[in-house]
Design a protein around this motif. Structure first.
Motif, PDB file in Angstrom:
ATOM      1  N   MET B 132       0.854  -1.188   0.000  1.00 28.38           N
ATOM      2  CA  MET B 132       0.000   0.000   0.000  1.00 28.38           C
ATOM      3  C   MET B 132       0.888   1.235   0.000  1.00 28.38           C
ATOM      4  SD  MET B 132      -3.235  -0.841   0.123  1.00 28.38           S
ATOM      5  CE  MET B 132      -4.325   0.284   0.958  1.00 28.38           C
ATOM      6  N   VAL B 133       0.575   2.203  -0.846  1.00 32.61           N
ATOM      7  CA  VAL B 133       1.318   3.466  -0.863  1.00 32.61           C
ATOM      8  C   VAL B 133       0.316   4.620  -0.847  1.00 32.61           C
ATOM      9  CG1 VAL B 133       3.331   2.563  -2.080  1.00 32.61           C
ATOM     10  CG2 VAL B 133       1.388   3.419  -3.386  1.00 32.61           C
ATOM     11  N   LEU B 134       0.814   5.809  -0.476  1.00 36.95           N
ATOM     12  CA  LEU B 134      -0.024   7.011  -0.571  1.00 36.95           C
ATOM     13  C   LEU B 134       0.090   7.522  -1.994  1.00 36.95           C
ATOM     14  CD1 LEU B 134      -1.600   9.344   1.055  1.00 36.95           C
ATOM     15  CD2 LEU B 134       0.571  10.545   0.889  1.00 36.95           C
ATOM     16  N   ASP B 155       8.000  11.128  10.333  1.00 35.48           N
ATOM     17  CA  ASP B 155       7.110  11.635  11.388  1.00 35.48           C
ATOM     18  C   ASP B 155       5.691  11.132  11.110  1.00 35.48           C
ATOM     19  OD1 ASP B 155       5.646  12.988  13.229  1.00 35.48           O
ATOM     20  OD2 ASP B 155       6.050  14.994  12.414  1.00 35.48           O
ATOM     21  N   LEU B 156       5.447   9.863  11.476  1.00 32.30           N
ATOM     22  CA  LEU B 156       4.166   9.243  11.135  1.00 32.30           C
ATOM     23  C   LEU B 156       3.001   9.922  11.845  1.00 32.30           C
ATOM     24  CD1 LEU B 156       4.556   5.373  11.003  1.00 32.30           C
ATOM     25  CD2 LEU B 156       3.973   6.943   9.162  1.00 32.30           C
ATOM     26  N   ARG B 157       3.218  10.254  13.127  1.00 32.92           N
ATOM     27  CA  ARG B 157       2.135  10.859  13.898  1.00 32.92           C
ATOM     28  C   ARG B 157       1.707  12.181  13.250  1.00 32.92           C
ATOM     29  NH1 ARG B 157       2.532  11.920  20.339  1.00 32.92           N
ATOM     30  NH2 ARG B 157       3.117   9.736  20.249  1.00 32.92           N
ATOM     31  N   MET B 194      -0.248   1.297  16.188  1.00 30.93           N
ATOM     32  CA  MET B 194       1.194   1.500  16.241  1.00 30.93           C
ATOM     33  C   MET B 194       1.548   2.792  16.965  1.00 30.93           C
ATOM     34  SD  MET B 194       3.401   1.066  12.812  1.00 30.93           S
ATOM     35  CE  MET B 194       4.681   2.284  12.720  1.00 30.93           C
ATOM     36  N   ILE B 195       0.779   3.849  16.684  1.00 31.09           N
ATOM     37  CA  ILE B 195       1.159   5.163  17.192  1.00 31.09           C
ATOM     38  C   ILE B 195       0.534   5.442  18.553  1.00 31.09           C
ATOM     39  CG2 ILE B 195       1.092   7.635  16.700  1.00 31.09           C
ATOM     40  CD1 ILE B 195       0.965   6.780  13.679  1.00 31.09           C
ATOM     41  N   PRO B 254       5.721   2.861   5.962  1.00 31.23           N
ATOM     42  CA  PRO B 254       6.566   1.859   6.629  1.00 31.23           C
ATOM     43  C   PRO B 254       5.997   0.450   6.466  1.00 31.23           C
ATOM     44  CG  PRO B 254       5.469   3.285   8.223  1.00 31.23           C
ATOM     45  CD  PRO B 254       5.229   3.885   6.889  1.00 31.23           C
ATOM     46  N   ARG B 255       6.853  -0.547   6.586  1.00 30.78           N
ATOM     47  CA  ARG B 255       6.466  -1.937   6.364  1.00 30.78           C
ATOM     48  C   ARG B 255       5.309  -2.375   7.253  1.00 30.78           C
ATOM     49  NH1 ARG B 255       9.866  -6.371   7.329  1.00 30.78           N
ATOM     50  NH2 ARG B 255      10.690  -5.070   9.002  1.00 30.78           N
ATOM     51  N   GLU B 256       5.272  -1.830   8.469  1.00 37.43           N
ATOM     52  CA  GLU B 256       4.218  -2.220   9.415  1.00 37.43           C
ATOM     53  C   GLU B 256       2.843  -1.811   8.894  1.00 37.43           C
ATOM     54  OE1 GLU B 256       6.940  -0.702  10.208  1.00 37.43           O
ATOM     55  OE2 GLU B 256       7.981  -2.094  11.552  1.00 37.43           O
TER      56      GLU B 256
END
Lengths: 268, 340
Positions: B132-134, B155-157, B194-195, B254-256
């Motif tokens: 999955m990608v954006l 910076d995922l959050r 995750m976050i 990210p892979r997760e």
């Protein structure tokens, strides 16, 4: 004897045509309403009824607009010969020869947020045309207006020109003739064209699935047009979900088309 | 007098013939389980002689199947294909008994949750994965600069906060029908886990945005791309190979979160999505799977095509189509229908 046989000849063909054209749909309606897939709670769920309401409202608006803008065009095409008439007629026929999803994409390309018409739409407060009632009506208009114009033009052509010629000799303008003589005279064929156009709009799927999969704004917030909803129901729940909803749509379409035919007869 | 008798007789015969030839098409769902109609037997008999194969594939796999078609043509196989939403195709196999010698989809759940319970398939092979990608378009690239920078910095959050702030219109395929749609929701749940340690964190925001019209569902991938490229939506999450197929710009996750890693199966399965018809779909790696449904007519040719896909040449085709072929394909299910 021979007369009966000759009639039989035509009735056989009528039977074949009805068997091929209408029986499968009626049978589907039967299975969805009182047959194996009968489910009144699914047939008359809020979701189904609101989507049929949306489809009817949008189709009636689209057919009315098609009538208002199409009638003068049809009359002019029927009564005048001019250079480029074939070209104009070809342009009007264009939407009927294009795959309908492309009609939806064309509306987005033209009027979407980066389309050339978007500044104009912004003036009227439309930021993003996709998924609005406006987009739905526009798509229906594009696919159904050619049918309205074709059907009206052929009925105007077959109209007896004598009253118009008489009015012309009295010095009455073409516009007045059109509004005061031609329109009232062809009330029945207008109803007929309206019914065909409306039917075309109600059944439209390809273009609206792109521009109005559902509607974002009240009063139809979150409501999908009926053809789209039925196909979605089929995808997510199979025949058991889709057939009860289609039965309701068939019934309402039949009632609407029948009412128009009846009023056409009464106005005779 | 004689003439009219001939006419009437001819008409009756004509009507009878039309009825005989159209009724299998018109009334196929008379008995949903009985899938072989008269015409299918006839065409099926011809098919095995002429090596005709009917492939039904998820719409987004069309480029791969087209390449496969060309490759098979040199082996005198005629591949006919139909590319549509895979759930829809599965429904048509189940409910309408549609012929499918080969069924290729991007989600094993479609086979396990739609085909298998109905007895339309009993096994499948995982041949490749994707991620999955954006995705975004030229039109929305500038607008999305801020969240894209955050994503690039890791910076995922900040990225999710900004993306779901309501400043951007996000589109996804209807999660009830389109795997890409429910995968997006599962990915958001995983991001919440995750976050924040809370799977509902981003989903709740997402649902509110949907009510506000900032998140829109589309019916399929094609409608999604039309919306994206005309600026009607700003961004979406979809498969890498789809981004390549439509020439969309994309940013990796990210892979997760990107659902590409078979070794993260346990983590992915912590999130799930329940469709409107109450089917629970677990989070799982994106798997390109192939099966021979019960409605297959030309099984032998279908098996040959599967075997071809597992060779180096087949893998090369998948790589060209933006997929990641597996070195060790996985087969799941039972052998009940393997021999037809």
């Amino acid at each position: 004897m021979s007369l009966v046989l000759h009639k039989l000849f035509f009735w056989l063909f009528i039977a074949i045509v009805i068997f091929v054209v209408a029986v499968p749909i009626l049978y589907l309606g039967y299975e969805g309403s009182i047959g194996r897939f009968s489910s009144p709670s699914r047939s008359f769920s809020y979701e189904v009824l609101s989507s049929i309401a949306l489809t009817l409202v949008a189709s009636i608006i689209a057919a009315s607009i098609a009538l208002i803008i199409g009638a003068p065009v049809a009359y002019y095409l029927a009564r005048y010969r001019f250079h480029g008439i074939d070209f104009i007629e070809a342009l009007i026929d264009l939407p009927t020869s294009v795959p309908h999803p492309l009609v939806g994409i064309a509306i987005l390309v033209m009027m979407g947020p980066i389309g050339p018409l978007s500044p104009l739409l912004r003036v009227f407060g439309v930021e993003n045309v996709s998924y609005t009632l406006l987009a739905l009506i526009l798509a229906l208009l594009v696919v159904s207006a050619p049918i309205m114009i074709k059907s009206l033009a052929s009925s105007f052509k077959s109209l007896d020109p004598q009253p118009e010629i008489a009015a012309l000799t009295l010095g009455i303008s073409r516009v007045k003739i059109f509004l005061l003589i031609v329109l009232p005279m062809s009330f029945r064929s207008i109803l007929n064209s309206f019914a065909i156009t409306l039917a075309r709009s109600i059944s439209e799927f390809g273009s609206i699935v792109i521009v109005a999969y559902y509607i974002l704004t009240p009063p139809f917030q979150g409501v999908k047009p009926a053809p789209v909803l039925i196909w979605d129901l089929f995808e997510s729940g199979g025949l058991a979900s889709a057939l009860p909803a289609s039965a309701t749509l068939f019934l309402l379409s039949l009632v609407v088309l029948f009412l128009i035919r009846v009023s056409e007869r009464i106005s005779r | 007098m004689k003439k009219s008798y001939i006419l009437v007789l001819g008409t009756i015969i004509l009507g009878f013939l039309i009825g005989v030839f159209t009724s299998p098409y018109i009334y196929t769902f008379h008995s949903p389980r009985q899938v072989t109609t008269y015409t299918q037997i006839v065409s099926g008999g011809l098919a095995s002689q002429q090596k005709e194969v009917y492939v039904l594939e998820a719409a987004t796999l069309k480029p791969m199947v087209d390449m496969l078609k060309n490759a098979m043509a040199s082996h005198r196989y005629m591949v006919y294909d139909e590319a549509k939403g895979s759930v829809q195709l599965a429904r048509e196999i189940n409910d309408l008994g549609k012929r499918a010698d080969l069924f290729i989809t991007v989600d094993s759940e479609v086979v396990e949750k739609v085909l298998m319970p109905n007895g339309s398939a009993s096994w499948y092979i995982v041949i490749a994965t994707s991620s999955m990608v954006l995705v975004y378009s030229n039109a929305s690239e500038d607008k999305l600069k801020k969240p894209l920078d955050m994503l690039a910095r890791g910076d995922l959050r900040g990225f999710f906060e900004e993306l779901l702030s309501g400043n951007y219109r996000i589109g996804l395929g209807n999660p009830d029908n389109v795997p890409q749609g429910y995968r997006t929701l599962i990915m958001l749940k995983l991001a919440g886990l995750m976050i924040w340690g809370d799977e509902g964190y981003y989903i709740n925001k997402f649902n509110e945005l949907q009510k506000a019209g900032k998140v829109v569902y589309t019916r399929d991938a094609a409608a999604l791309v039309a919306q994206l490229q005309t600026g009607a939506i700003d961004a979406s999450f979809t498969y890498l190979y789809e981004a390549m197929l439509y020439n969309l710009k994309y940013a990796r996750l990210p892979r997760e979160l990107d659902l590409s890693d078979l070794s993260l199966r346990d983590f992915y399965s912590k999130a799930n999505y329940t469709t409107s018809s109450r089917v629970v779909i677990r989070g799982a790696p994106i798997e390109i799977v192939v099966t021979i449904p019960k409605t297959a007519v030309n099984r032998q040719a279908a098996l040959s095509i599967i075997a071809y896909l597992l060779t180096d040449k087949g893998k090369e085709i998948m790589r060209k189509a933006g997929l990641t072929p597996l070195d060790n394909p996985v087969i799941r299910g039972s052998d009940r229908d393997l021999f037809g």
